[in-house]
Design an enzyme around this catalytic site. Structure first.
Site, PDB file in Angstrom:
ATOM      1  CG  ASP A 136      71.309  99.130   3.333  1.00  0.00           C
ATOM      2  OD1 ASP A 136      71.602  98.898   4.515  1.00  0.00           O
ATOM      3  OD2 ASP A 136      70.362  98.566   2.756  1.00  0.00           O
ATOM      4  CG  ASP A 289      56.699 101.919  -2.771  1.00  0.00           C
ATOM      5  OD1 ASP A 289      56.483 100.936  -3.521  1.00  0.00           O
ATOM      6  OD2 ASP A 289      57.284 102.939  -3.159  1.00  0.00           O
TER       7      ASP A 289
END
Length: 533
Positions: A136, A289
């Site tokens: 990214d 997460d």
């Protein structure tokens, strides 16, 4: 002449005015003290003592469980089948599951070679593994370097994919989600995830995949972090102490008792079908997460933490980077708690005890109470009792319980036990940021979705190269003054002076030390020297 006499009288007028103001403030304080301040402070003491007891019982419970685990040897290898995988003469390599290795990164100039090289060095049948680099990066030069590194490994026969996207929507969660959409991922059974500064050992997959292959109810195998730059400075030593407790106790207890713990976002292997059943990656918080782990757990999946498997990584070694990381780690869980608390309570697929564990122990006590009581009790309420001697804090609440909690937290890192006082002061300073971030998450305030990638300095690369260049002192004032730390430091210093001169000399040493810690944090001076301990 009249004007002159007026001028000469002005200093006396100001002096009288100043005395009047001081006298009025003192009068207001005395009038408000008995009916308002004393009862309010007594209430705050009771609330803080209650939160301290909650945290104390949580720590003692986990301490008892971890002792039981160690004494009776309840290791994952004994609880689950994890026989080594062997070649099948008829099926050949097709007997091995297909594994995807994801490496999300963003402008990781210092460490991209480490993570890509370590992932490409994983031992597994070459036709049964795919390395996926999710870049990214917004810096074109870094992007080109990462792509060239991928091409270099591809030329060596490694099945590596370099994937980019047009935007950074969803940050890491968005990158992982996009990565799972590629057609070749449908061929994979499991996915191992490593952040850009993580370096798994070559046998990582051989030690983790068997848990998933032989136990279809397991969704996640989490490894432990090993810090390559723990001795970089005093601040990294303090971080090591906190994180070692997290892995040695919190993750171990969660895995052994309820088969649940928060995925650490890296150094773990997921069953792809479990990710899909849980709804995939979501970017609604900064802890994608933990979000995935909670949702998968509510579907009935089990997690296994294997502390014997360690993956090298780097700790933040600048105060600025650490502040941003702790904001994300404190704000995200609180925000997720707000979003999922009722969903957890209403869930019918997991037991009542597991729901109680997740809501009360995992979220409320560890992610909310722990930060809040550390700051408000030890940095606000306890010092205030010096100014209001009518309010007493029992010794068990001000000394015994904090001491036991601190000692229990220190068990994860015996080598740093002599640094316990530094750790206490450091944790109290950071509790200011964690408490602020926690309330931002609970209230969904302005910075709730702020994501700043933790800066890596490539310390692991320096160690690997074996450079022995002499270290230079790294004392430097931060980029800007931090007003909150300076204000709290001034408050604690004032309380310390008052206790020393007018009080009962109960806490003045602690108050002076803690105020000094806040002051050095306020100017960005935190722990940037290598301790010779």
């Amino acid at each position: 002449m009249e004007r002159l006499s007026t001028t000469t009288m002005l200093p006396d007028t100001f002096q009288g005015t100043r005395d009047d103001i001081a006298g009025q403030i003192g009068l207001i304080w005395q009038q408000a003290k008995a009916p308002l301040i004393v009862p309010l402070l007594k209430l705050l003491v009771v609330v803080c003592l209650g939160m301290s007891l909650m945290l104390f019982m949580e720590r003692v419970y986990m301490g008892i469980v971890i002792v039981f685990i160690k004494l009776f040897g309840r290791k994952p290898e004994k609880s689950y089948k994890c026989d080594s995988m062997r070649d099948d003469l008829e099926l050949g390599h097709s007997a091995y599951p297909m594994v995807l290795v994801q490496i999300p990164m963003y402008n990781e100039k210092e460490v991209y070679q480490l993570s890509i090289g370590a992932a490409c060095g994983l031992s597994w049948p070459s036709d049964r593994i795919i390395i996926q680099v999710l870049d990214d990066s917004t810096d074109p030069a870094i992007k080109e370097l990462v792509e060239l590194e991928c091409q270099r490994w591809a030329s060596k026969g490694i099945n590596i994919k370099y994937e980019i996207r047009d935007n950074r929507n969803g940050y890491k969660a968005g990158a992982l989600k996009e990565g799972m959409k590629h057609s070749y991922v449908k061929l994979c059974d499991y996915v191992a995830i490593f952040d850009a500064d993580f370096q798994p050992e070559p046998d990582f997959l051989w030690r983790t995949i068997p848990f998933l292959v032989h136990n279809p109810e397991i969704a996640l195998v989490q490894a432990r972090w090993k810090f390559v730059n723990a001795d970089e400075c005093l601040m990294t030593r303090m971080q090591e102490m906190s994180l070692d407790y997290h892995f040695t106790v919190e993750q171990e207890v969660g895995s052994a008792t309820y088969n649940f713990f928060g995925f650490n976002g890296t150094a773990g292997v997921w069953r792809i079908s479990a990710i899909n059943e849980a709804g995939g990656w979501k970017d609604r918080t900064t802890v994608e997460d933990m979000d995935l782990a909670v949702r998968a757990s509510l579907k009935g999946w089990k997690f296994v933490y294997v502390g014997d498997i360690k993956v090298k990584n780097e700790l933040p070694s600048t105060f600025k980077a650490f502040r941003y990381q702790q904001h994300r780690w404190s704000c995200g869980p609180a925000n997720l708690f707000r979003k999922m608390a009722m969903e957890i309570v209403r869930n019918k697929r997991v037991s009542l005890w597991k729901k109680l564990y997740v809501v009360y122990s995992f979220f409320f006590v560890r992610k909310v109470i722990a930060h809040t009581v550390t700051f408000f009790f030890y940095c606000v309420v306890l010092p205030a009792t010096v100014l209001v001697p009518e309010v007493e804090v029992p010794k068990w609440g001000s000394v015994y319980i904090p001491s036991i909690i601190t000692l229990l937290n220190a068990v994860g890192t015996p080598r740093s036990f002599h640094l316990l006082m530094f750790w206490i002061l450091f944790e109290n300073v950071m509790s200011l940021h964690r408490t602020k971030a926690t309330f931002i998450g609970l209230l969904e305030a302005g910075r709730v979705n702020e994501w700043v990638v933790t800066e890596k300095l490539g310390d692991a690369l320096k160690m690997k190269s074996g450079a022995k260049a002499p270290r230079k002192p790294r004392f430097r004032v931060g980029e800007r003054l931090h007003l909150l730390e300076l204000v709290v430091g001034a408050y604690l210093f004032f309380c310390g002076c008052y206790d020393l001169n007018f009080g009962r000399n109960r806490y003045f040493i602690y108050l002076f030390l803690q105020s000094f810690a806040f002051f050095i944090a306020g100017v960005g001076y935190v722990g940037t020297f290598v301790p010779n301990f």
